[in-house]
Design a protein around this motif. Structure first.
Motif, short mmCIF file in Angstrom:
data_model
loop_
_atom_site.label_atom_id
_atom_site.label_comp_id
_atom_site.label_asym_id
_atom_site.label_seq_id
_atom_site.Cartn_x
_atom_site.Cartn_y
_atom_site.Cartn_z
N LEU A 36 0.83 -1.21 0.00
CA LEU A 36 0.00 0.00 0.00
C LEU A 36 0.86 1.25 0.00
CD1 LEU A 36 -2.86 -0.92 2.49
CD2 LEU A 36 -3.07 -0.57 0.03
N ILE A 37 1.95 1.22 0.76
CA ILE A 37 2.85 2.37 0.82
C ILE A 37 3.50 2.62 -0.54
CG2 ILE A 37 5.03 3.19 1.80
CD1 ILE A 37 4.24 1.83 4.42
N GLU A 38 3.94 1.52 -1.18
CA GLU A 38 4.59 1.67 -2.48
C GLU A 38 3.60 2.17 -3.53
OE1 GLU A 38 8.19 0.58 -0.86
OE2 GLU A 38 7.73 1.45 -2.81
N GLU A 39 2.36 1.69 -3.47
CA GLU A 39 1.34 2.14 -4.42
C GLU A 39 1.00 3.61 -4.20
OE1 GLU A 39 1.12 -1.24 -6.65
OE2 GLU A 39 0.06 0.64 -6.96
N GLU A 40 1.01 4.04 -2.94
CA GLU A 40 0.73 5.44 -2.67
C GLU A 40 1.84 6.33 -3.23
OE1 GLU A 40 0.04 6.34 1.42
OE2 GLU A 40 -0.24 8.49 1.07
N LEU A 41 3.08 5.88 -3.12
CA LEU A 41 4.18 6.64 -3.70
C LEU A 41 4.05 6.70 -5.22
CD1 LEU A 41 6.88 8.12 -3.54
CD2 LEU A 41 8.02 5.88 -3.59
N THR A 42 3.66 5.58 -5.83
CA THR A 42 3.46 5.55 -7.28
C THR A 42 2.44 6.59 -7.71
OG1 THR A 42 4.03 3.21 -7.46
CG2 THR A 42 2.67 4.14 -9.21
N ALA A 43 1.33 6.67 -6.97
CA ALA A 43 0.30 7.65 -7.28
C ALA A 43 0.80 9.07 -7.04
CB ALA A 43 -0.94 7.39 -6.44
N SER A 44 1.68 9.23 -6.06
CA SER A 44 2.17 10.56 -5.72
C SER A 44 3.11 11.12 -6.78
CB SER A 44 2.88 10.52 -4.36
OG SER A 44 3.45 11.77 -4.04
N GLY A 46 3.52 9.68 -9.90
CA GLY A 46 3.01 9.44 -11.24
C GLY A 46 3.73 8.37 -12.02
N ALA A 47 4.44 7.47 -11.32
CA ALA A 47 5.16 6.41 -12.04
C ALA A 47 5.49 5.29 -11.07
CB ALA A 47 6.43 6.94 -12.68
N ALA A 48 5.37 4.05 -11.56
CA ALA A 48 5.74 2.89 -10.76
C ALA A 48 7.25 2.69 -10.83
CB ALA A 48 5.01 1.65 -11.27
N LEU A 49 7.75 1.71 -10.07
CA LEU A 49 9.19 1.43 -10.04
C LEU A 49 9.67 1.02 -11.44
CD1 LEU A 49 11.69 1.13 -8.20
CD2 LEU A 49 11.04 -1.29 -7.92
N HIS A 50 10.73 1.68 -11.92
CA HIS A 50 11.34 1.43 -13.23
C HIS A 50 10.40 1.78 -14.39
CE1 HIS A 50 14.40 -0.50 -10.92
NE2 HIS A 50 13.67 -1.57 -10.63
N GLN A 51 9.35 2.53 -14.13
CA GLN A 51 8.41 2.92 -15.20
C GLN A 51 8.73 4.32 -15.70
OE1 GLN A 51 4.32 3.39 -13.97
NE2 GLN A 51 3.53 3.11 -16.05
N ARG A 52 8.65 4.51 -17.02
CA ARG A 52 8.89 5.82 -17.62
C ARG A 52 7.54 6.38 -18.08
NH1 ARG A 52 14.23 6.76 -18.86
NH2 ARG A 52 15.62 4.95 -18.68
N THR A 53 7.20 7.55 -17.58
CA THR A 53 5.93 8.19 -17.97
C THR A 53 6.18 9.68 -18.19
OG1 THR A 53 5.27 8.71 -15.70
CG2 THR A 53 4.61 6.56 -16.56
N ASP A 54 5.35 10.28 -19.06
CA ASP A 54 5.46 11.71 -19.33
C ASP A 54 5.01 12.53 -18.12
OD1 ASP A 54 4.33 11.21 -22.74
OD2 ASP A 54 6.35 11.12 -21.86
N GLY A 55 4.13 11.95 -17.30
CA GLY A 55 3.59 12.73 -16.17
C GLY A 55 4.36 12.55 -14.88
N ARG A 56 5.53 11.91 -14.91
CA ARG A 56 6.30 11.70 -13.69
C ARG A 56 6.66 13.04 -13.05
NH1 ARG A 56 9.98 7.97 -11.53
NH2 ARG A 56 9.67 6.54 -13.30
N THR A 57 6.48 13.11 -11.73
CA THR A 57 6.79 14.34 -10.98
C THR A 57 7.91 14.15 -9.97
OG1 THR A 57 5.10 13.83 -9.32
CG2 THR A 57 4.43 15.19 -11.22
N GLY A 58 8.46 12.95 -9.87
CA GLY A 58 9.52 12.73 -8.89
C GLY A 58 10.25 11.43 -9.17
N GLN A 59 11.35 11.21 -8.42
CA GLN A 59 12.17 10.02 -8.59
C GLN A 59 12.33 9.33 -7.24
OE1 GLN A 59 13.55 8.89 -11.45
NE2 GLN A 59 12.86 10.59 -12.76
N ARG A 60 12.26 7.99 -7.22
CA ARG A 60 12.53 7.22 -6.01
C ARG A 60 14.00 7.32 -5.64
NH1 ARG A 60 8.16 4.57 -8.16
NH2 ARG A 60 6.74 3.53 -6.68
N ASN A 61 14.26 7.23 -4.34
CA ASN A 61 15.65 7.35 -3.88
C ASN A 61 15.87 6.45 -2.67
OD1 ASN A 61 18.30 8.29 -3.84
ND2 ASN A 61 17.78 9.97 -2.42
N GLY A 62 15.52 5.16 -2.84
CA GLY A 62 15.73 4.21 -1.75
C GLY A 62 14.66 4.31 -0.67
#
Length: 281
Positions: A36-44, A46-62
């Motif tokens: 649930l936490i990881e899915e919430e970050l994805t929604a926040s 705009g992209a899942a882990l290793h996913q490339r999207t035009d609407g991405r607003t941030g990058q994961r950092n561990g």
């Protein structure tokens, strides 16, 4: 559902909560919450882990060091994702979540009723919180719940008229300092012009004398109580005097429930049913 089915479900539930199975459910719960936490970050972002999207607003950092969450299945360790820019904190770990409030309400109720801190700690552990609860935590929980109660007690009442107001009181045991004593709790609820009911206020004092009731009614008026035409209550002299003084021009009516109780207290058990039936006609 048949009674035997209920008994079976009870036995199954009891077996599932044993120490042998608790670890399994704790691990399942931990995995679900982490997802649930990881899915919430994805929604926040705009992209899942290793996913490339035009609407991405941030990058994961561990991830940050794990955060412990107490659940009925035991304590679970949840990793908190980090982002390169900005901050992210999962909503299910935000303070004052409803699940925490429910547990806190249990702790507060036990403490207020005079249960020792050690027994409160045992109660919390029995609910599945392995770390227990300290005396300072109990105090903090009570203080935070007090904030919500005070906000409710001090809210404005000027949003509508309440032509009918019911007042009553009861006595309960409560902690005052180091002692558990009997305390008076007074409450008022109103019926608005559209028929809806609303708790107007409540207060705690040493006794329900005229001064205490007067202060209570005065507080309701200060908060905006208007349009009162009738107050319904028992025949407590202190309350009646406070109504005459602070709600001048308002009619008073004796509560029929209290009246029936007073009558039944003065008749024998053999005649109680007859009096009750006659009084309801």
């Amino acid at each position: 559902m048949a009674a035997t089915d209920n008994d079976l479900l009870t036995d199954v539930a009891a077996n599932l909560l044993t120490d042998e199975h608790r670890t399994v459910f704790r691990d399942l719960l931990q995995g679900a919450l982490q997802q649930l936490i990881e899915e919430e970050l994805t929604a926040s972002i705009g992209a899942a882990l290793h996913q490339r999207t035009d609407g991405r607003t941030g990058q994961r950092n561990g991830h940050r060091p794990p955060r412990t969450l107490s659940t009925p299945a035991g304590d679970v360790e949840l990793a908190i994702p980090k982002v390169r820019k900005g901050n992210f904190y999962p909503s299910l770990l935000e303070p004052r979540r409803r699940v925490d409030q429910a547990l806190w309400a249990v702790i507060m109720t036990a403490y207020v009723k005079g249960t020792s801190t050690r027994k409160v700690d045992d109660l919390v552990k029995a609910l599945g919180v392995d770390s227990g609860v300290s005396k300072s935590t109990v105090s903090r929980i009570c203080a935070e719940i007090d904030e919500h109660v005070e906000a409710f007690r001090s809210r404005t009442l000027a949003h509508t008229d309440f032509p009918y107001v019911f007042c009553d009181a009861t006595y309960v045991k409560g902690r005052v300092g180091r002692h558990v004593v009997s305390r008076a709790i007074v409450v008022a609820f109103g019926v608005a012009t559209d028929g809806t009911r609303e708790v107007l206020g409540l207060d705690v004092g040493d006794s329900e004398d005229e001064a205490f009731w007067g202060q209570f009614l005065k507080g309701l008026k200060t908060r905006g109580l208007i349009g009162v035409r009738l107050v319904i209550s028992d025949a407590h002299e202190g309350l009646k005097a406070a109504i005459r003084r602070h709600l001048q021009g308002v009619a008073w009516q004796r509560c029929r429930v209290h009246f029936n109780r007073n009558v039944l207290a003065r008749v024998g058990k053999a005649h109680g049913e007859m009096v009750t039936v006659e009084g309801t006609r």
